[in-house]
Design an enzyme around this catalytic site. Structure first.
Site, PDB file in Angstrom:
ATOM      1  N   HIS A 245     128.590  37.146  66.806  1.00 31.94           N
ATOM      2  CA  HIS A 245     130.082  38.320  66.784  1.00 31.94           C
ATOM      3  C   HIS A 245     130.386  37.678  65.518  1.00 31.94           C
ATOM      4  CE1 HIS A 245     131.346  33.513  69.232  1.00 31.94           C
ATOM      5  NE2 HIS A 245     132.587  34.373  68.649  1.00 31.94           N
TER       6      HIS A 245
ATOM      7  N   HIS B 102     133.817  36.254  65.387  1.00 27.90           N
ATOM      8  CA  HIS B 102     134.799  35.418  65.323  1.00 27.90           C
ATOM      9  C   HIS B 102     134.746  34.085  63.789  1.00 27.90           C
ATOM     10  CE1 HIS B 102     136.383  35.691  69.787  1.00 27.90           C
ATOM     11  NE2 HIS B 102     136.566  36.520  68.765  1.00 27.90           N
TER      12      HIS B 102
ATOM     13  N   ASP C  85     134.665  30.573  63.327  1.00 25.55           N
ATOM     14  CA  ASP C  85     133.360  29.909  62.978  1.00 25.55           C
ATOM     15  C   ASP C  85     132.264  30.533  63.701  1.00 25.55           C
ATOM     16  OD1 ASP C  85     134.652  30.910  66.223  1.00 25.55           O
ATOM     17  OD2 ASP C  85     133.833  28.942  66.777  1.00 25.55           O
ATOM     18  N   HIS C  86     132.186  31.937  63.463  1.00 29.07           N
ATOM     19  CA  HIS C  86     130.456  31.961  63.794  1.00 29.07           C
ATOM     20  C   HIS C  86     130.008  32.850  62.176  1.00 29.07           C
ATOM     21  CE1 HIS C  86     130.581  31.206  67.875  1.00 29.07           C
ATOM     22  NE2 HIS C  86     131.918  31.329  67.742  1.00 29.07           N
TER      23      HIS C  86
ATOM     24  N   HIS D 219     132.591  38.308  76.029  1.00 30.69           N
ATOM     25  CA  HIS D 219     134.019  37.167  74.804  1.00 30.69           C
ATOM     26  C   HIS D 219     135.033  37.812  73.547  1.00 30.69           C
ATOM     27  CE1 HIS D 219     134.784  33.869  72.806  1.00 30.69           C
ATOM     28  NE2 HIS D 219     134.382  34.261  71.394  1.00 30.69           N
TER      29      HIS D 219
ATOM     30  N   ASP E  68     128.716  32.435  71.686  1.00 29.48           N
ATOM     31  CA  ASP E  68     130.032  32.413  72.864  1.00 29.48           C
ATOM     32  C   ASP E  68     129.950  32.875  73.892  1.00 29.48           C
ATOM     33  OD1 ASP E  68     131.029  30.630  70.743  1.00 29.48           O
ATOM     34  OD2 ASP E  68     132.866  31.428  70.447  1.00 29.48           O
TER      35      ASP E  68
ATOM     36  N   HIS F 277     128.928  25.893  71.025  1.00 28.47           N
ATOM     37  CA  HIS F 277     130.231  24.800  71.214  1.00 28.47           C
ATOM     38  C   HIS F 277     129.863  23.889  72.117  1.00 28.47           C
ATOM     39  CE1 HIS F 277     133.111  26.971  69.119  1.00 28.47           C
ATOM     40  NE2 HIS F 277     133.345  28.095  69.407  1.00 28.47           N
TER      41      HIS F 277
HETATM   42 FE    FE Z   1     133.608  30.069  68.755  1.00 28.61          FE
HETATM   43 ZN    ZN Z   2     134.101  33.563  69.490  1.00 26.45          ZN
END
Ligand code: FE
Ligand code: ZN
Length: 256
Positions: free
Chosen positions: A57, A59, A61-62, A115, A134, A172
């Protein structure tokens, strides 16, 4: 068909990036690179040449390392067809039901919105490995930023029927706080108590609690058990629609 060789790279506060190598072809995929530096360093140390990025996805942090890794390696970036504009540098769009071959290793793609509205997961059946970003965490699930509880419940219901030996490579290390919440709802769940003890020991030894096994999650993760009468009763919703029970469990976690 040879199984993937998977390495786990902890980055930022609590993210995991994965490097997966298919030994016959030498193809190497990075799954959800939050950043580039640690990935390029790890690949170099292993002597691996990165050929692919698989994103779950959009985001940061990905996908934060996408462009830098692509520039450094010339790799191909694979991501969700449902989210074409938010995956930096995407070359290949995949949809629910598609397969994608990393060398000799075949991934099946699941569209798992909730998400985010474009989230996907990659299941490498022959390696018993699920990269789910996530969507599913150990004893938890992602927050509903862009989807409804019903969508997320449907997504999780599709993942939980994968074989119990499936290793869940989520993005995570949230397991300890997830367990605190789960135990508050479900204190008599033996599988959850077993996982609690296991994770306590792992973390005390400085080890990760991820990956976990689907069979253990099915028994202990409250977000996979919204249709279990025990869990419904625990949130005062005996006999209610599982999607509504799921919504209540998620709401409680958001304010826990
Ligand atoms: Fe994340
Ligand atoms: Zn995420």
């Amino acid at each position: 068909m040879a199984a993937l060789d998977i390495h786990q790279i902890p980055v930022l506060k609590d993210n995991f990036i994965y490097l997966a190598r298919e030994p016959d072809s030498g193809c190497v995929a990075v799954i959800d690179p939050a950043e580039a530096g640690p990935v390029l360093d790890k690949a170099k140390a292993l002597g691996w040449r990165i050929t692919h990025i698989l994103n779950t996805h959009h985001h940061p942090d990905h996908v934060g390392g996408n462009i830098e890794i692509k520039e450094a390696t010339g790799c191909a970036i694979v991501g969700p067809a449902a989210d074409p504009d938010r995956i930096p540098g995407m070359d290949v769009q995949v949809n629910d039901g598609d397969t994608y071959d990393l060398g000799q290793a075949r991934a099946q793609v699941f569209f798992v919105p909730g998400h985010t509205r474009g989230h996907i997961a990659y299941w490498f059946k022959d390696s018993a490995a699920l990269f789910c970003g996530d969507t599913l965490f150990s004893i938890g699930c992602g927050r509903l930023f862009e989807g409804t509880p019903r969508q997320m419940w449907t997504s999780l219901s599709r993942l939980r029927v994968l074989p119990p030996e499936t290793r869940i490579y989520c993005a995570h290390e949230y397991t300890e706080s997830n367990i605190r919440f789960a135990v508050s709802l479900d204190p008599d769940n033996a599988a959850l108590r077993k996982r609690e003890a296991e994770v306590k020991a792992l973390r005390a030894a400085g080890k990760y609690s991820v990956p976990s096994l689907m069979g253990d999650e099915r028994a202990a993760n409250p977000f996979l058990r919204a249709d279990d009468p025990v869990l419904a009763a625990a949130v005062g919703m005996a006999g209610k629609d599982p999607a509504d029970v799921f919504a209540e469990v998620r709401r409680r976690k958001d304010v826990f």
